[in-house]
Design a protein around this motif. Structure first.
Motif, short mmCIF file in Angstrom:
data_model
loop_
_atom_site.label_atom_id
_atom_site.label_comp_id
_atom_site.label_asym_id
_atom_site.label_seq_id
_atom_site.Cartn_x
_atom_site.Cartn_y
_atom_site.Cartn_z
N LEU A 178 -9.72 -2.17 2.92
CA LEU A 178 -9.79 -1.06 1.97
C LEU A 178 -10.94 -1.30 1.00
O LEU A 178 -11.21 -2.43 0.62
CB LEU A 178 -8.48 -0.96 1.17
N THR A 231 3.13 -2.88 3.99
CA THR A 231 3.34 -3.94 3.01
C THR A 231 3.06 -5.25 3.72
O THR A 231 3.55 -5.49 4.82
CB THR A 231 4.78 -3.93 2.48
N VAL A 244 -9.29 3.07 -3.82
CA VAL A 244 -7.94 2.74 -4.26
C VAL A 244 -7.93 2.26 -5.70
O VAL A 244 -8.96 1.92 -6.27
CB VAL A 244 -7.31 1.64 -3.36
N ARG A 298 0.74 -3.31 -6.12
CA ARG A 298 0.79 -2.00 -5.47
C ARG A 298 -0.63 -1.46 -5.39
O ARG A 298 -1.39 -1.55 -6.35
CB ARG A 298 1.65 -1.02 -6.26
N VAL A 299 -0.96 -0.89 -4.25
CA VAL A 299 -2.27 -0.30 -4.05
C VAL A 299 -2.09 1.19 -3.83
O VAL A 299 -1.36 1.61 -2.93
CB VAL A 299 -2.99 -0.93 -2.82
N LEU A 315 -8.04 -6.55 -1.10
CA LEU A 315 -8.41 -5.25 -0.54
C LEU A 315 -9.25 -5.43 0.73
O LEU A 315 -9.06 -4.70 1.71
CB LEU A 315 -9.17 -4.42 -1.57
N VAL A 375 0.88 -1.16 0.00
CA VAL A 375 0.00 0.00 0.00
C VAL A 375 0.92 1.21 0.00
O VAL A 375 1.65 1.45 0.97
CB VAL A 375 -0.94 0.01 1.23
N LEU A 397 -7.23 -6.09 3.64
CA LEU A 397 -6.53 -4.89 4.10
C LEU A 397 -7.50 -3.84 4.64
O LEU A 397 -7.08 -2.74 5.01
CB LEU A 397 -5.73 -4.28 2.94
N ARG A 400 -3.87 4.79 -3.04
CA ARG A 400 -5.06 5.45 -2.51
C ARG A 400 -5.43 6.61 -3.43
O ARG A 400 -4.57 7.38 -3.85
CB ARG A 400 -4.81 5.96 -1.10
#
Length: 65
Positions: free
Chosen positions: A31, A12, A36, A57-58, A26, A7, A29, A60
């Motif tokens: 999220l 991570t 995102v 990779r996330v 997600l 993130v 996490l 925001r």
């Protein structure tokens, strides 16, 4: 498969996945897909796609008014 989820600007984490989607990652996490973008090799991927990469990779998204 072992997947590393980074993130950007945050944590991570690593996950063991079998048939999960990016949306499942997600959710793990805590999220929302509305907050995102999920990126694999610099390219956005749909959240409902099965995970097929070992590094994600996330990013925001920023909202303003």
């Amino acid at each position: 498969m072992r997947v590393t989820v980074e993130v950007v600007g945050g944590e991570t984490r690593e996950f063991d996945v079998t048939d999960e989607t990016y949306a499942d990652l997600l959710a793990d996490l805590d999220l929302s897909p509305h907050e995102v973008s999920v990126m694999v090799d610099g390219t956005p991927v749909p959240e409902d796609q099965p995970v097929d990469a070992d590094h994600v990779r996330v990013l925001r998204l920023i909202q303003g008014g």
